[in-house]
Design an enzyme around this catalytic site. Structure first.
Site, PDB file in Angstrom:
ATOM      1  N   HIS A   1      12.818  47.749 -15.791  1.00  0.00           N
ATOM      2  CA  HIS A   1      12.624  48.101 -17.197  1.00  0.00           C
ATOM      3  C   HIS A   1      11.668  49.292 -17.287  1.00  0.00           C
ATOM      4  CE1 HIS A   1      14.152  44.174 -18.826  1.00  0.00           C
ATOM      5  NE2 HIS A   1      13.692  43.713 -17.679  1.00  0.00           N
TER       6      HIS A   1
ATOM      7  N   GLY B   1      10.748  35.692 -16.524  1.00  0.00           N
ATOM      8  CA  GLY B   1      11.441  36.354 -17.624  1.00  0.00           C
ATOM      9  C   GLY B   1      12.700  37.091 -17.207  1.00  0.00           C
ATOM     10  N   GLN B   2      13.115  36.958 -15.939  1.00  0.00           N
ATOM     11  CA  GLN B   2      14.356  37.620 -15.524  1.00  0.00           C
ATOM     12  C   GLN B   2      15.546  36.960 -16.209  1.00  0.00           C
ATOM     13  OE1 GLN B   2      15.175  37.813 -11.264  1.00  0.00           O
ATOM     14  NE2 GLN B   2      16.901  39.196 -11.584  1.00  0.00           N
TER      15      GLN B   2
ATOM     16  N   ASP C   1      18.409  49.163 -23.056  1.00  0.00           N
ATOM     17  CA  ASP C   1      18.412  47.709 -23.191  1.00  0.00           C
ATOM     18  C   ASP C   1      18.964  47.353 -24.572  1.00  0.00           C
ATOM     19  OD1 ASP C   1      16.523  45.268 -21.700  1.00  0.00           O
ATOM     20  OD2 ASP C   1      17.332  44.915 -23.703  1.00  0.00           O
ATOM     21  N   ILE C   2      19.850  46.364 -24.629  1.00  0.00           N
ATOM     22  CA  ILE C   2      20.449  46.027 -25.932  1.00  0.00           C
ATOM     23  C   ILE C   2      19.501  45.224 -26.814  1.00  0.00           C
ATOM     24  CG2 ILE C   2      22.861  46.149 -25.190  1.00  0.00           C
ATOM     25  CD1 ILE C   2      22.819  43.041 -25.051  1.00  0.00           C
TER      26      ILE C   2
ATOM     27  N   HIS D   1      17.008  45.001 -11.787  1.00  0.00           N
ATOM     28  CA  HIS D   1      16.843  46.089 -12.744  1.00  0.00           C
ATOM     29  C   HIS D   1      15.374  46.334 -13.022  1.00  0.00           C
ATOM     30  CE1 HIS D   1      17.298  42.273 -14.964  1.00  0.00           C
ATOM     31  NE2 HIS D   1      16.603  42.798 -15.950  1.00  0.00           N
TER      32      HIS D   1
ATOM     33  N   ASN E   1      11.114  41.838 -13.451  1.00  0.00           N
ATOM     34  CA  ASN E   1      10.961  40.388 -13.445  1.00  0.00           C
ATOM     35  C   ASN E   1      11.777  39.790 -12.307  1.00  0.00           C
ATOM     36  OD1 ASN E   1       9.287  40.260 -15.782  1.00  0.00           O
ATOM     37  ND2 ASN E   1      11.107  40.584 -17.046  1.00  0.00           N
TER      38      ASN E   1
END
Lengths: 110, 110
Positions: free
Chosen positions: B100, B91-92, B30-31, B98, B85
């Site tokens: 997390h 919070g998506q 994750d960036i 995806h 999410n």
């Protein structure tokens, strides 16, 4: 597993009210809700956590994921968070695989 | 999906360094990490969220779940949190399914 609370619940030994039940999973409300809606999707098979999965569990895992939007729809929810904790450090409190589905006023977790 | 950032990443258009790749999923960092380890397991198929799943996606979902402990093992992690999410309210942030995987000093999410 004789001493596993989620096995007892899944076996119907605890008089838990199921929101859903089929051959492989049960769904019920978390007794310590961390959101307005907080339900658990629990496998009937005793799998302690994600790190205990075998290759044969792939279909069961797919089914548990598919249950999430199905339950959300049933409950009239269109936005929700799914959490699976693996290991005590992450917040896993019961050593029997379960998916949390939370929606509405989420509170800190773990 | 031409305008989907995760489709572009999965297609190799963004020079993303993959931690893992196979026919159906990619895994990358994750960036904007919210924990010491924060990786994403992303389907190559464009599915906006869990509520957009079809019955045919069950095997893919099972595979994505199986990837979680496999990646944890690869990274030397034995306790982790998985979050998915669904919907902006939860919070998506990217409308492409995806999972997390977070571990170590988890910070508030969403």
């Amino acid at each position: 597993m004789d001493d596993c609370i989620f096995c007892k619940i899944a076996n119907g030994e605890m008089d838990t009210q199921f929101l859903y039940e089929d051959e492989t999973v049960v769904v019920f409300n978390d007794i310590q809700p961390k959101a307005d809606t907080h339900i658990l999707v629990v496998s009937k098979k005793h799998i302690p956590s994600l790190i205990h999965l075998n290759d044969e569990d792939t279909t069961l895992m797919g089914h548990m994921v598919q249950m999430l939007p199905k339950m959300a729809s049933k409950l009239g929810i269109n936005s929700f968070r799914t959490i699976v904790n693996t290991g005590a450090e992450s917040g896993q409190e019961v050593d029997h695989l379960h998916f949390h589905l939370l929606s509405g006023n989420l509170r800190p977790f773990g």
